[in-house]
Design a protein around this motif. Structure first.
Motif, mmCIF file in Angstrom:
data_model
loop_
_atom_site.group_PDB
_atom_site.id
_atom_site.type_symbol
_atom_site.label_atom_id
_atom_site.label_comp_id
_atom_site.label_asym_id
_atom_site.label_seq_id
_atom_site.Cartn_x
_atom_site.Cartn_y
_atom_site.Cartn_z
ATOM 1 N N TRP A 1 -5.294 8.060 10.557
ATOM 2 C CA TRP A 1 -5.184 6.877 9.817
ATOM 3 C C TRP A 1 -6.557 6.758 8.728
ATOM 4 C CZ3 TRP A 1 -0.664 4.791 9.264
ATOM 5 C CH2 TRP A 1 0.350 4.851 10.365
ATOM 6 N N ARG A 2 -5.968 6.634 7.651
ATOM 7 C CA ARG A 2 -6.999 6.417 6.484
ATOM 8 C C ARG A 2 -7.011 5.110 5.869
ATOM 9 N NH1 ARG A 2 -7.343 9.706 0.915
ATOM 10 N NH2 ARG A 2 -9.297 8.763 -0.146
ATOM 11 N N ARG A 3 -7.864 4.041 5.760
ATOM 12 C CA ARG A 3 -7.798 2.926 5.039
ATOM 13 C C ARG A 3 -8.068 3.150 3.626
ATOM 14 N NH1 ARG A 3 -11.839 -2.318 6.382
ATOM 15 N NH2 ARG A 3 -10.960 -3.648 4.968
ATOM 16 N N LEU A 4 -7.205 2.624 2.825
ATOM 17 C CA LEU A 4 -7.032 2.920 1.508
ATOM 18 C C LEU A 4 -7.810 1.487 0.739
ATOM 19 C CD1 LEU A 4 -3.771 3.882 0.588
ATOM 20 C CD2 LEU A 4 -5.736 5.102 1.252
ATOM 21 N N PRO A 5 -8.799 1.874 -0.284
ATOM 22 C CA PRO A 5 -9.429 0.566 -0.928
ATOM 23 C C PRO A 5 -8.365 -0.369 -1.873
ATOM 24 C CG PRO A 5 -9.905 2.668 -1.968
ATOM 25 C CD PRO A 5 -8.944 3.360 -0.761
ATOM 26 N N ARG A 6 -8.591 -1.606 -1.839
ATOM 27 C CA ARG A 6 -7.745 -2.403 -2.694
ATOM 28 C C ARG A 6 -8.271 -2.623 -4.064
ATOM 29 N NH1 ARG A 6 -5.372 -7.574 0.468
ATOM 30 N NH2 ARG A 6 -3.534 -8.009 -0.478
ATOM 31 N N THR A 7 -7.316 -2.624 -5.213
ATOM 32 C CA THR A 7 -7.770 -3.030 -6.347
ATOM 33 C C THR A 7 -7.628 -4.574 -6.688
ATOM 34 O OG1 THR A 7 -5.628 -2.660 -7.317
ATOM 35 C CG2 THR A 7 -6.981 -0.868 -7.060
ATOM 36 N N ASP A 8 -7.904 -5.238 -7.773
ATOM 37 C CA ASP A 8 -7.840 -6.397 -8.027
ATOM 38 C C ASP A 8 -6.429 -6.793 -8.591
ATOM 39 O OD1 ASP A 8 -7.939 -5.075 -10.470
ATOM 40 O OD2 ASP A 8 -9.524 -6.592 -11.290
ATOM 41 N N TYR A 9 -5.551 -5.580 -8.833
ATOM 42 C CA TYR A 9 -3.928 -6.048 -9.295
ATOM 43 C C TYR A 9 -3.127 -5.529 -8.124
ATOM 44 C CZ TYR A 9 -4.782 -0.890 -10.068
ATOM 45 O OH TYR A 9 -5.009 0.839 -9.878
ATOM 46 N N ASN A 10 -3.800 -5.599 -6.869
ATOM 47 C CA ASN A 10 -3.115 -5.868 -5.529
ATOM 48 C C ASN A 10 -2.341 -4.556 -5.169
ATOM 49 O OD1 ASN A 10 -2.348 -7.450 -3.253
ATOM 50 N ND2 ASN A 10 -0.215 -7.720 -4.414
ATOM 51 N N TYR A 11 -2.796 -3.222 -5.598
ATOM 52 C CA TYR A 11 -2.411 -1.938 -4.921
ATOM 53 C C TYR A 11 -3.613 -1.542 -4.201
ATOM 54 C CZ TYR A 11 2.311 -1.567 -7.440
ATOM 55 O OH TYR A 11 3.461 -1.776 -7.838
ATOM 56 N N PHE A 12 -3.065 -0.651 -3.027
ATOM 57 C CA PHE A 12 -4.106 0.073 -2.389
ATOM 58 C C PHE A 12 -4.031 1.791 -2.759
ATOM 59 C CE2 PHE A 12 -3.266 -3.554 0.291
ATOM 60 C CZ PHE A 12 -4.214 -3.993 0.773
ATOM 61 N N ILE A 13 -5.307 2.294 -3.182
ATOM 62 C CA ILE A 13 -4.980 3.475 -3.972
ATOM 63 C C ILE A 13 -5.608 4.696 -2.951
ATOM 64 C CG2 ILE A 13 -5.956 4.613 -5.906
ATOM 65 C CD1 ILE A 13 -4.095 2.436 -6.452
ATOM 66 N N SER A 14 -4.713 5.686 -3.079
ATOM 67 C CA SER A 14 -5.178 6.960 -2.641
ATOM 68 C C SER A 14 -5.495 7.902 -3.445
ATOM 69 C CB SER A 14 -4.205 7.642 -1.713
ATOM 70 O OG SER A 14 -4.443 9.036 -1.258
ATOM 71 N N ALA A 15 -6.867 7.707 -4.051
ATOM 72 C CA ALA A 15 -7.195 8.737 -5.311
ATOM 73 C C ALA A 15 -6.938 10.104 -5.391
ATOM 74 C CB ALA A 15 -8.836 8.341 -5.734
ATOM 75 N N ASP A 16 -7.002 10.887 -4.002
ATOM 76 C CA ASP A 16 -6.842 12.219 -3.861
ATOM 77 C C ASP A 16 -5.303 12.516 -3.493
ATOM 78 O OD1 ASP A 16 -6.908 11.304 -1.277
ATOM 79 O OD2 ASP A 16 -8.676 12.671 -0.862
ATOM 80 N N GLY A 17 -4.525 11.284 -3.372
ATOM 81 C CA GLY A 17 -3.107 11.804 -2.835
ATOM 82 C C GLY A 17 -3.138 11.874 -1.230
ATOM 83 N N SER A 18 -4.109 11.873 -0.332
ATOM 84 C CA SER A 18 -3.972 11.959 0.900
ATOM 85 C C SER A 18 -3.530 10.764 1.462
ATOM 86 C CB SER A 18 -5.552 11.810 1.553
ATOM 87 O OG SER A 18 -5.624 11.791 2.982
ATOM 88 N N GLY A 19 -2.209 11.198 2.270
ATOM 89 C CA GLY A 19 -1.505 10.177 2.843
ATOM 90 C C GLY A 19 -0.418 9.686 2.133
ATOM 91 N N CYS A 20 -0.143 10.007 0.830
ATOM 92 C CA CYS A 20 0.785 9.545 -0.102
ATOM 93 C C CYS A 20 2.026 10.103 0.390
ATOM 94 C CB CYS A 20 0.601 9.982 -1.534
ATOM 95 S SG CYS A 20 -0.786 9.194 -2.314
ATOM 96 N N GLY A 21 3.206 9.008 0.725
ATOM 97 C CA GLY A 21 4.467 9.559 1.094
ATOM 98 C C GLY A 21 4.432 9.459 2.798
ATOM 99 N N SER A 22 3.427 9.184 3.374
ATOM 100 C CA SER A 22 3.487 9.392 4.916
ATOM 101 C C SER A 22 3.662 8.092 5.363
ATOM 102 C CB SER A 22 2.306 10.046 5.294
ATOM 103 O OG SER A 22 1.194 9.356 5.018
ATOM 104 N N SER A 23 3.645 7.855 6.768
ATOM 105 C CA SER A 23 3.493 6.545 7.347
ATOM 106 C C SER A 23 2.490 5.659 7.010
ATOM 107 C CB SER A 23 3.328 6.483 9.008
ATOM 108 O OG SER A 23 4.574 7.477 9.500
ATOM 109 N N ILE A 24 2.828 4.418 6.928
ATOM 110 C CA ILE A 24 1.901 3.281 6.321
ATOM 111 C C ILE A 24 1.884 2.140 7.428
ATOM 112 C CG2 ILE A 24 1.759 1.544 4.737
ATOM 113 C CD1 ILE A 24 3.598 3.042 2.933
ATOM 114 N N ARG A 25 0.525 1.894 7.583
ATOM 115 C CA ARG A 25 -0.052 0.734 8.539
ATOM 116 C C ARG A 25 -0.616 -0.337 7.972
ATOM 117 N NH1 ARG A 25 -3.113 2.649 14.018
ATOM 118 N NH2 ARG A 25 -4.913 2.555 12.637
ATOM 119 N N ILE A 26 -0.065 -1.518 8.108
ATOM 120 C CA ILE A 26 -0.406 -2.695 7.432
ATOM 121 C C ILE A 26 -1.052 -3.588 8.631
ATOM 122 C CG2 ILE A 26 -0.069 -4.510 5.826
ATOM 123 C CD1 ILE A 26 2.584 -2.999 4.864
ATOM 124 N N THR A 27 -2.245 -4.484 8.308
ATOM 125 C CA THR A 27 -2.761 -5.260 9.177
ATOM 126 C C THR A 27 -3.159 -6.614 8.295
ATOM 127 O OG1 THR A 27 -4.209 -3.576 10.299
ATOM 128 C CG2 THR A 27 -4.843 -5.766 10.883
#
Length: 317
Positions: free
Chosen positions: A262-288
């Protein structure tokens, strides 16, 4: 017969003997007196011998309890804090993270995940009003028919951490309303300030008031709706932004499944979590959420700007 001369000689000899004896006796007495005077006084020695242990005991007691608080008598009281106790307290204050890797909800766990806006906490500030238009705002949830919404001041917005939070607002006149945070109120909005939609403000006071004192607190409302996930426009397997929509409680973290875990994504001020290199894009998502509850979502396709419903929702608190 003794002559007169012989008798006189004998008398003189006896006188010498008696004088010598007297002198000897006197000398012996003087010598004895001197000897007795030079000998140690047993009574004084006994007194000094008894005082020495007392003095030694007092010194040792003071030394052994240097960390204590001395009184006027020089003895230590129980108000001192022994070093072993302090060390034990310090160790207990820093528990191992592996002992309770996923603890149940506690005040400390919630506080660390919640950030500035915490449950069961009342905040004071002022309410102002703005034209909400179609209901969209800095959180980029999109247009909404429900305009019971508000913009959070920049400080408490906390890089979009307040997005989606439900807040109970109370006015001094006793009126109250529940709003959802969908926007950010930039400076000069002060900490504690809420910029309500005009529709929401009108539930508390006349719009002509312009500015009213309020208190507000976080809610975990009842709802039958489930969450949705949206990939940002332009997302691909090389870069993506992920957003959660319709969550009951504020989102604290979003992670994606990668080949390394699991990789934690950084959050932007426009309320999206970003994967800058595409790692994990399209895979399972875990929200806390801020209470520590984690939901794992699978089967979400990498389709930009499409709201995809899930079958899960955070628990109510």
């Amino acid at each position: 017969m003794k002559t007169a001369r012989q008798a006189a000689r004998q008398r003189r000899h006896r006188r010498r003997l008696m004088l010598g004896a007297t002198v000897a006796l006197t000398a012996a007495g003087v010598l004895a007196y001197l000897v007795m005077g030079l000998l140690p006084d047993r009574t004084a020695d006994a007194g000094r011998g008894a005082a020495t242990p007392v003095a030694t005991t007092q010194v040792k007691a003071t030394t052994a309890t240097e960390t204590g608080t001395p009184t006027a008598s020089g003895t230590s009281t129980a108000t001192g804090t022994p070093t072993p106790t302090a060390a034990a307290t310090t160790a207990a204050a820093r528990p191992s993270a592996t002992a309770t890797p996923r603890p149940p909800r506690t005040a400390s766990t919630t506080a660390s995940l919640a950030g500035r806006i915490r449950p069961e906490t009342t905040y004071r500030g002022v309410a102002t009003a703005y034209e909400a238009g179609n209901g969209d705002g800095a959180c980029l949830f999109g247009p909404s028919d429900d305009l019971m919404i508000a913009a959070m001041n920049t400080t408490d917005y906390e890089t979009s951490k307040a997005c989606g939070a439900y807040v109970l607002v109370r006015a001094a006149n006793g009126k109250s309303i529940t709003v959802r945070i969908t926007n950010e109120c930039p400076l000069p909005c002060a900490p504690g300030q809420l910029d309500l939609s005009q529709q929401a403000f009108a539930k508390l006071a006349d719009l002509k008031a312009g500015r009213i004192p309020i208190t507000w607190e976080l809610l975990s409302p009842g709802t039958s709706d489930t969450m949705s996930i949206r990939y940002k426009t332009g997302s691909s397997r090389y870069w993506c932004g992920i957003q959660a929509i319709g969550h009951r409680n504020p989102v604290a973290r979003l992670e994606v499944r990668t080949t390394d875990g699991w990789r934690r994504l950084p959050r932007t001020d426009y309320n999206y979590f970003i994967s800058a290199d595409g790692s994990g894009c399209g895979s399972s998502i875990r929200i806390t959420d801020i209470y520590g509850e984690r939901l794992t979502i699978t089967g979400i396709a990498l389709r930009p700007n499409v709201v995809q419903p899930t079958q899960v929702q955070f628990a109510r608190h």
